[in-house]
Design an enzyme around this catalytic site. Sequence first.
Site, PDB file in Angstrom:
ATOM      1  CG  ASP A   1      -4.917  -6.656  -0.173  1.00  0.00           C
ATOM      2  OD1 ASP A   1      -5.280  -7.060   0.699  1.00  0.00           O
ATOM      3  OD2 ASP A   1      -4.591  -4.925   0.106  1.00  0.00           O
TER       4      ASP A   1
ATOM      5  CG  HIS B   1      -2.283  -1.767   1.086  1.00  0.00           C
ATOM      6  ND1 HIS B   1      -2.561  -1.320   0.197  1.00  0.00           N
ATOM      7  CD2 HIS B   1      -1.840  -2.081   1.572  1.00  0.00           C
ATOM      8  CE1 HIS B   1      -2.851  -2.383   0.353  1.00  0.00           C
ATOM      9  NE2 HIS B   1      -3.126  -3.394   1.829  1.00  0.00           N
TER      10      HIS B   1
HETATM   11  C1  NGQ Z   1      -5.722  -7.836   6.180  1.00  0.00           C
HETATM   12  N1  NGQ Z   1      -5.669  -5.359   4.498  1.00  0.00           N
HETATM   13  O1  NGQ Z   1      -4.907  -8.134   6.212  1.00  0.00           O
HETATM   14  O2  NGQ Z   1      -6.041  -8.549   5.528  1.00  0.00           O
HETATM   15  C2  NGQ Z   1      -5.806  -6.642   5.918  1.00  0.00           C
HETATM   16  C3  NGQ Z   1      -6.827  -5.757   6.601  1.00  0.00           C
HETATM   17  C4  NGQ Z   1      -5.629  -4.757   8.666  1.00  0.00           C
HETATM   18  C5  NGQ Z   1      -5.601  -4.996   3.659  1.00  0.00           C
HETATM   19  N2  NGQ Z   1      -4.868  -4.347   5.010  1.00  0.00           N
HETATM   20  C6  NGQ Z   1      -6.850  -6.352   8.386  1.00  0.00           C
HETATM   21  N3  NGQ Z   1      -6.657  -4.337   2.286  1.00  0.00           N
HETATM   22  O3  NGQ Z   1      -4.787  -4.320   7.276  1.00  0.00           O
HETATM   23  O4  NGQ Z   1      -5.665  -4.424   9.977  1.00  0.00           O
HETATM   24 ZN    ZN Z   2      -3.334  -6.673   2.837  1.00  0.00          ZN
END
Ligand code: NGQ
Ligand code: ZN
Length: 437
Positions: free
Chosen positions: A315, A267
């Site tokens: 993702d 990101h």
């Molecule tokens: C994840 N997803 O680990 O799936 C994360 C969300 C977080 C993204 N960052 C959870 N797109 O970052 O705490």
């Molecule tokens: Zn992620």
Amino acid sequence: MMSNETVWFEQALLPDGWARDVRVTISAGRIIEVAPGTARAGDCHAIGLPGMPNLHSHAFQRAMAGLTERRSGDDTFWSWREVMYRFVERLTPDDVEAVAALAYMEMLEGGFTRVGEFHYLHHDSDGRTFGDIAEMAARIAAAADETGIGLTLLPVFYAHSGFGGQPPSHGQRRFINDIDGYARLLDGCRKAAAALPDATVGVAPHSLRAVTPEELTAVTGMKDGPVHIHIAEQVREVEDCVAWSGARPVEWLLDHAEVGRRWCLVHATHMTGDETGRLARSDAVAGLCPVTEADLGDGVFPAADYTGAYGIGSDSNVLIGAADELRLLEYAQRLSLRKRNVLEQMYERAVAGGARALGVSAGLAAGASADMVSLDASHPALIGKIGDRVTDSYVFAAGKDAIDCVWRHGRKVVSGGRHFARQAVMRRYRAMMERLL
Ligand code: NGQ
Ligand code: ZN
């Protein structure tokens, strides 16, 4: 003795640009020679592209695609995450394997030939470790094996719910390890990967929210190879980081870790001009996931000011396609800057950056894995197109509809746009979803 195979393209995208009449010679899954200007031979196709690396995936999230798009108040990334935590509670190892196989099949059909699986769903529903701590990782490897996609397995270290070592929340119980548990998990991941032809394993501290500085040092020191971390995805995360440390997330990481070629910063949406310049000079790869970043309302990566390496990732897997990611990467720049044609050579750059982030060599070149995509030259968007117009038309005017064949490690796994195991993978996935929903 394995005999060599030959695939020939009227035009193909090589590391130094487009070439005509290209013969690719493959032995034991690897490219041993790429020869432009040769006569037709072997399996002949019109257009050849290097397979696209998918540098960031959470395979299980494919099963919740379309379930989080209804307004229920003031919806944000953080409320999406609560829904995701609830969804994850019910997934068994069989479910994870079924959805990962679906996602990986769709990735291959969508032009991705290797996946960096940022894998953090480790434990049973009650948070207890399975008999084999790497049970879930083995299911990811099994799905990669079944579909044929290349795997860079990135077991995630996750220990806290916020900056400064805050205790994990109940919803995070399936993700949590201490350093000793993580070392055993990593070992299990190495074993699971060893069964695949060219899988690699890296380490993945989840985010600066989920690891302390000491844990970050311990985890990145545990093995060579790729280091992936989520960073600066949400404005609140930047604010919390500043409150904790006085520095912004990317700034803090560049100041406190040896960020270099091994690293992929996933990101890196919210950066100042200074951070953007420093990240580019660090030689790390920016892991951009434009479809998910749009879906979750993250913000827009400052791509116009960024001169460093980048790759793309699917993702959350809400929609899977290499062309979709590249198109939205450029479109977000156009929408926010009110300009056109902001980025150049996106396909080539994402192949090179993605391969680096996944710890493999890139492109249609001797020594690389034979990971290739052919496009259907009779697709309306591709008729008469040559060179860069081909990639432009694929990305902006066709998308995965234009994909004909996909080779992975020398084996043709997609023909006429369809994966060889589509029926079996779909049958199992449908049964799983009918039970879940
Ligand atoms: C994840 N997803 O680990 O799936 C994360 C969300 C977080 C993204 N960052 C959870 N797109 O970052 O705490
Ligand atoms: Zn992620």
